[in-house]
Design a protein around this motif. Sequence first.
Motif, mmCIF file in Angstrom:
data_model
loop_
_atom_site.group_PDB
_atom_site.id
_atom_site.type_symbol
_atom_site.label_atom_id
_atom_site.label_comp_id
_atom_site.label_asym_id
_atom_site.label_seq_id
_atom_site.Cartn_x
_atom_site.Cartn_y
_atom_site.Cartn_z
ATOM 1 N N UNK A 647 0.802 -1.225 0.000
ATOM 2 C CA UNK A 647 0.000 0.000 0.000
ATOM 3 C C UNK A 647 0.834 1.273 0.000
ATOM 4 N N UNK A 648 2.070 1.207 0.536
ATOM 5 C CA UNK A 648 2.810 2.446 0.751
ATOM 6 C C UNK A 648 4.171 2.396 0.085
ATOM 7 N N UNK A 649 5.155 3.113 0.649
ATOM 8 C CA UNK A 649 6.480 3.170 0.048
ATOM 9 C C UNK A 649 7.525 2.570 0.962
ATOM 10 N N UNK A 650 8.451 3.397 1.458
ATOM 11 C CA UNK A 650 9.476 2.892 2.354
ATOM 12 C C UNK A 650 9.888 3.969 3.335
ATOM 13 N N UNK A 663 14.220 9.718 13.946
ATOM 14 C CA UNK A 663 13.561 10.373 12.823
ATOM 15 C C UNK A 663 13.454 9.333 11.711
ATOM 16 N N UNK A 664 12.409 9.427 10.887
ATOM 17 C CA UNK A 664 12.446 8.664 9.653
ATOM 18 C C UNK A 664 11.778 9.449 8.527
ATOM 19 N N UNK A 665 12.350 9.209 7.339
ATOM 20 C CA UNK A 665 11.787 9.799 6.128
ATOM 21 C C UNK A 665 10.801 8.783 5.573
ATOM 22 N N UNK A 666 9.532 9.118 5.649
ATOM 23 C CA UNK A 666 8.435 8.247 5.245
ATOM 24 C C UNK A 666 8.042 8.610 3.818
ATOM 25 N N UNK A 667 8.528 7.840 2.866
ATOM 26 C CA UNK A 667 8.287 8.103 1.445
ATOM 27 C C UNK A 667 7.122 7.249 0.953
ATOM 28 N N UNK A 668 6.062 7.893 0.483
ATOM 29 C CA UNK A 668 4.884 7.161 0.019
ATOM 30 C C UNK A 668 4.006 6.678 1.148
ATOM 31 N N UNK A 669 3.948 7.434 2.227
ATOM 32 C CA UNK A 669 3.081 7.072 3.336
ATOM 33 C C UNK A 669 1.628 7.473 3.087
ATOM 34 N N UNK A 670 0.780 7.208 4.103
ATOM 35 C CA UNK A 670 -0.627 7.611 4.033
ATOM 36 C C UNK A 670 -1.281 7.071 2.751
ATOM 37 N N UNK A 671 -1.154 5.733 2.615
ATOM 38 C CA UNK A 671 -1.684 5.052 1.422
ATOM 39 C C UNK A 671 -1.064 5.594 0.144
ATOM 40 N N UNK A 672 0.235 5.881 0.219
ATOM 41 C CA UNK A 672 1.028 6.314 -0.932
ATOM 42 C C UNK A 672 0.510 7.627 -1.529
ATOM 43 N N UNK A 673 0.147 8.561 -0.635
ATOM 44 C CA UNK A 673 -0.334 9.866 -1.102
ATOM 45 C C UNK A 673 0.600 11.010 -0.731
ATOM 46 N N UNK A 674 1.470 10.821 0.274
ATOM 47 C CA UNK A 674 2.372 11.889 0.655
ATOM 48 C C UNK A 674 3.616 11.322 1.321
ATOM 49 N N UNK A 693 2.970 13.264 -2.647
ATOM 50 C CA UNK A 693 3.804 12.485 -3.541
ATOM 51 C C UNK A 693 3.618 10.997 -3.327
ATOM 52 N N UNK A 694 3.965 10.210 -4.342
ATOM 53 C CA UNK A 694 3.805 8.761 -4.261
ATOM 54 C C UNK A 694 5.069 8.066 -4.755
ATOM 55 N N UNK A 695 5.167 6.784 -4.465
ATOM 56 C CA UNK A 695 6.314 5.958 -4.835
ATOM 57 C C UNK A 695 5.861 4.896 -5.838
#
Length: 824
Positions: A647-650, A663-674, A693-695
């Motif tokens: 569903x998401x990114x990494x 800290x973490x950089x959440x790329x493609x979170x929130x169901x790959x919406x941001x 943004x999405x992944x």
Amino acid sequence: MSRTRWRLGLSATALLTATAVLPAPAHAEDVTDYTITVDPAAQGAAIDDTMYGVFFEDINRAADGGLYAELVQNRSFEYSTADNASYTPLTSWSVTGAAEAVNDSGRLNERNRTYLSLGAGSSVTNAGYNTGIRVEQGKKYDFSVWARAEGGTTLTVTLKDAAGTLATARQVAVKGGWARYRATFTATRTSNRGRLAVAATNAAALDMVSLFPRDTYKNQPNGLRKDLAEKIEALRPGFLRFPGGCLVNTGSMEDYSEASGWQRERSYQWKDTIGPVEQRATNANFWGYNQSYGLGYYEYFRFAEDIGAMPLPVVPALVTGCGQNKATDDEALLKRHIQDTLDLIEFANGPATSTWGKVRARMGHPRPFHLTHIGVGNEENLPHEFYARFQKFRAAIEAKYPEITVVSNSGPDDSGTTFETAWKLNREGGVDMVDEHYYNSPQWFLQNNDRYDSYDRNGPKVFLGEYASQGNAWKNALAEAAYMTGLERNADVVKLASYAPLLANEDYVQWRPDMIWFNNRASWGSANYEVQKLFMNNVGDRVVPSRATGTPSVSGPITGAIGLSTWATSAAYDDVKVTAADGSTLLSDDFSDGAARWKQVGGGSWSVQDGQYVQTDAAAENTLVTAGDPAWKDYDLHVKATKKSGKEGFLVAFGVKDTGNYYWWNLGGWNNTQSAVEQASDGGKSTVISKAGSIETGRAYDIDIKVRGRQVTLYLDGQEWGRFTDDKPAEPFRQVVTRDARTGELIVKVVNAQDTAARTAIDLGGAEVASRARVTTLAADQDAVNTETDTPVTPVSSTFSGVADTFTYTFPANSVTFLRIPRR
């Protein structure tokens, strides 16, 4: 959540309460010195009676099995596998003999479609909620059932548990078509594990099998659970926001049909929730269970009136939120929802002769409910689509009801692209009020006391409709209390504020934290509840400007190891390299020799495959693995990441101190919406920076993170994505002073969210005050949590006789203290 009425303070009875011993500093070095200077001649912001309220959403079984006093679960046999894979029409029922759930033309009515066909000599037994049906010795319980038996039958109704009967059995004679039958039980024993059984001598059809305690809140029929309603009433809330939340604007916005051709929407419809309870729909709940709508819009309005709160309903804007992110293009459906909203206002405020006012009057309330505010939408992540539809709702409402304040919103977060876009649209459109929501770490609340200091005084007002620190420990409540001093200081901007969620059944929890916890036998206020109650009962009418010294702090560089993680996604990582600022290599791993350097601290399934480190469980959440030294600072992190499925990114972590601080950089979170950088502090998270943004699945991304001191710069595929500097102090000592116009008292409110006492010189600026103040103190260990059997966070009442124009008061460590100082 709003109303008139509360600001009195402590009663004489409260002042006589036995005073507990408060924590005191053991040594001189355990005290930090502060000053508070008050300017009584200056005029701060006026505080509305509706400043603080409560937000009710049917989450955590807050309605059925909670505030709604019905003791029978699935009373109308409407639970459905289409709503929850584990449900059937007989969920919570057990059968002896022959019984079948039926949906045919013999049904009770078109909204109550499924009924039970009970064979001769057969019986059904209901298990209620939690451990069973709770009854108390000597108390009365009202049973009712809709039944049909053309040839006649006798129903034997019993209350029992494993030890035997709980009340004398009742027999009900049934004959003919559908009719409602009643009986009353008086419990002979107390039990938390009761069962309600109905047996038939001859074949019968049953529906709406119900058992209510006679002793409901204000003894109202179809009423509320008394202890929960009274705890909410004790807050003296200024408003009641209802019915949600995510359940308002989620679910299908399209009609669906069954074989019979019956149609309705699966989203929340207020008209489904009014009228006789046997004619109300049962519907799927966004939070994973069914809701009976026995607690409906009429009951919400009635409850708001009973507790002296302004009703504030929220209606769907036809743009889903809470991760669904869809907008309807069905113009006819949009027009119907707009008309439904106009009808809702008429239901609340119209004369008893109007179409919908007549419905209200028939339900027992000919007088209007005095609705003044209505929210449109909730946490939409599509700000342009939402605002276009909001404008249509607002135009229609203002044309017919110009006296109604129409509330917009700013999405689900305290910052980021959605938030900024929504606020821009709301400002440009001259919206009256904007609903903000955020759930953050205690550190965020301590860092952002000044959030509303810089808001435009002439722009839209703020309704802080949902907020909470991420936990129910005392440290969470302390951080919220510190933040609330900033809300009051900015009461000219923040007009309404409500902690969320309000209720949680301990056996059915979808969300934490929550203000009031309960099971089938008891309820208790969290530490957060005690803070809310203290503030809500001691607001004051106007802020008296004051200032305080701060806490000296030294902030070093961001330090910590690194980490990799996924969330409901399978991903592969490769070519990890960490380089110090001087160019030396701290870590280099292409996984050609395995993954021995990595420690798995989260879930998921990690393994080395084809020279990559792969997490293969696409359902697992927070699968964190870490490597490196928690003392690392000033470094560059590079990693190559590829989403494989899910569903998401990494997630790429840095500054990892332990499992609760990173800290973490959440790329493609929130169901790959941001995407966002999130900071975890003691297990609670807050967003530092975010963008839409999405992944893409199958694409390899180059991720670089540069850490220098407390500044972080992030690069995606060689392009700078964003940067931030985390250097804002988390100030533990906060204060606000207000004046109660009715009593003339100054109310000095001080939060000391640290392990040392705060010895404070207080200068009242020449205010004419008495020498004796009434004091209420909340103090406990930071990790203290209130439970059913232990409430370490409890208010303590005392008096202080040393008040003067200038005086010293020592505020205990980890405390919230209110001093109500009478005028001389």
